[in-house]
Design an enzyme around this catalytic site. Structure first.
Site, PDB file in Angstrom:
ATOM      1  CB  SER A 208      28.079  57.519   9.634  1.00 37.18           C
ATOM      2  OG  SER A 208      27.524  57.549  10.916  1.00 37.18           O
ATOM      3  CG  ASP A 313      29.314  64.060  13.707  1.00 39.96           C
ATOM      4  OD1 ASP A 313      28.103  63.819  13.879  1.00 39.96           O
ATOM      5  OD2 ASP A 313      30.036  63.388  12.964  1.00 39.96           O
ATOM      6  CG  HIS A 380      26.419  62.436  10.657  1.00 43.52           C
ATOM      7  ND1 HIS A 380      27.353  62.273  11.652  1.00 43.52           N
ATOM      8  CD2 HIS A 380      26.056  61.173  10.300  1.00 43.52           C
ATOM      9  CE1 HIS A 380      27.532  60.972  11.884  1.00 43.52           C
ATOM     10  NE2 HIS A 380      26.758  60.291  11.067  1.00 43.52           N
TER      11      HIS A 380
END
Ligand SMILES: *[C@@H]1O[C@H](CO)[C@@H](O)[C@H](O)[C@H]1NC(C)=O
Ligand SMILES: *[C@@H]1O[C@H](CO)[C@@H](O)[C@H](O)[C@H]1NC(C)=O
Length: 437
Positions: A208, A313, A380
């Site tokens: 991330s 995502d 994610h």
């Protein structure tokens, strides 16, 4: 395995119901809570108590960066930054794997200030120990290629992917430290001094906002190490697209614009990328904003890069494509929480987002040294959780797990450009679901 998986998912659902409202509040918080959840997810497998490698017992201590004080490399609140280090063994003794944690970004003085009271802005709130799992695991059955490497989990406490600069700190009022670049440098100094400088192979990774940090600092990391060291980088769920939301607003671009201005990020962006943009067109700051987007950064990175990214995502769908403000009537409410609840026209729009990702990856796909694993799951981060990185239930493309694909690429066993067919074709996906109670 199946049981513990179920328990974990039940926990997830409970969380989802209770805290969804909080999550919906904003960007940075969403990822913050994601990190919390993922932590708990990674701890949920307690079915293998007799396994000496069991990651549920593999807790690694927090170390504060010693020399940070001298260089003023502070977290947002002025505390020292930190990392967790586990020594390598056997054939992995001279190899190093770094993983940068995620946690969104802050784009205003007040959102950065509220981080000072969380682990994303202060080492005072960081866990003194964290479990190492997935790509950080030392269990060969969970992490076949990197289990015995020296491993470092880098804690994130600056608010701008290790790219903030002190010149931009507020001059009056709130005391707030923008020391991301200094933190990065202090961390690298310390890791070099404890053995990284002798690495035969080094692998910088992150998830991330940590995936974005990986891309920002990848070439610089390469330069810190001897020429004959093999150095590669991996960004997991860090390929944030420069896309408009469903109303046509540039929500993500304007959010990044705020982050860059508030925290003085421009100086840390890839010099070749910034130079490539024509300064005459719109001015330095606007153009360097492009260089915060991975689709531009990857055009200039010289070090081999691997991208792990779901085509759907969940963070990008909830914050870039369909941010709260873009859905005032709640038409997308269910779809944003569970891809199974999207109607055909919504699925069409999600496919459009996937197509944008594939377009943005078009040039990169032709680069021989590059690797990718673009699966069609509604998730994610996927590298540091055992369940998604490498397990019987992992998402696969062409029957390879993420761990196997990354290993094939890192060790040049074969070229890896894994692109999944569109949702819902891949039965190995587990799609996150925030709606069940
Ligand atoms: C987004 O776009 C709509 C329609 O073009 C506009 O009315 C609205 O003000 C915009 N919202 C934001 C937050 O910019
Ligand atoms: C997929 O890989 C596993 C080993 O990881 C193997 O046992 C299985 O037979 C493979 N399946 C197919 C369809 O190739």
């Amino acid at each position: 395995m199946a049981n513990s998986r179920l328990r974990g998912l039940t926990w997830w659902r409970k969380w989802a119901k209770k805290d969804w409202a909080i999550t919906a509040v904003g960007f940075s918080l969403t990822v913050f809570l994601f990190t919390l959840i993922s932590d708990s997810w990674s701890r949920r497998d307690d079915s293998k108590l007799n396994n000496p490698f069991d990651h549920t017992h593999d807790l690694v201590d927090l170390t504060l960066v010693r020399n940070a004080k001298n260089t003023g490399a502070f977290c947002l609140d002025g505390s020292l930054p930190g990392y967790h280090f586990q020594k390598g063994f056997g054939s992995g003794s001279n190899n190093w794997l770094l993983h940068v944690e995620g946690g969104g970004w802050c784009n205003t003085v007040s959102s950065c200030s509220s981080r000072k009271f969380t682990r994303l802005g202060s080492s005072k709130y960081m866990e003194s120990q964290v479990p190492f799992s997935g790509i950080l695991s030392r269990d060969p059955s969970q992490n076949p290629d990197f289990f015995n490497w020296n491993k470092v989990k880098i804690r994130y406490c600056d608010g701008a992917s290790f790219a903030s600069h002190p010149e931009s700190e507020p001059k009056n009022g709130e005391k707030l430290f923008f020391r991301g670049q200094l933190i990065w440098e202090a961390l690298m100094d310390e890791l070099l001094s404890i053995g990284l400088s002798n690495a035969k192979q080094a692998f910088l990774s992150g998830c991330s906002a940590g995936g974005l940090a990986t891309l920002i600092h990848c070439d610089n990391f390469r330069e810190l190490l001897p020429k004959d060291t093999t150095v590669k980088c991996l960004a997991d769920a860090g390929f944030f697209l420069d896309e408009k939301d469903i109303l046509g607003n540039q929500t993500m671009r304007s959010f990044y614009n705020d982050v860059v201005h508030l925290q003085g990020v421009a100086k840390s962006l890839h010099k070749d990328c910034v130079a490539r943009m024509e300064p005459s067109k719109a001015g330095f700051v606007f153009l360097s904003l492009d260089c915060l987007f991975p689709q531009e950064i990857i055009k200039n990175i010289k070090t081999p890069v691997f991208l792990v990214n779901p085509a759907y995502d969940i963070w990008q769908i909830q914050n870039i494509l369909i941010p709260d403000a873009s859905d005032p009537h709640g038409d997308w409410r269910n779809c944003r929480l569970n891809i199974h609840d999207c109607n055909p026209s919504q699925i069409g729009i999600l496919h459009g987002f996937r197509n944008s990702l594939l377009r943005a990856l078009g040039e990169f796909q032709k680069i021989k040294e590059g690797g990718m694993f673009i699966n069609s799951c509604f998730v994610h981060c996927q590298t540091w959780m055992a369940e998604t990185w490498h397990s019987a239930k992992s998402p696969r493309i062409n029957n390879r797990t993420i761990a196997e694909s990354v290993g094939d690429w890192f060790f040049d066993r074969k070229a890896v450009k894994q692109i999944d067919c569109p949702y819902p074709c891949n039965p190995t996906c587990y799609h996150l679901d925030f709606t069940q109670g």
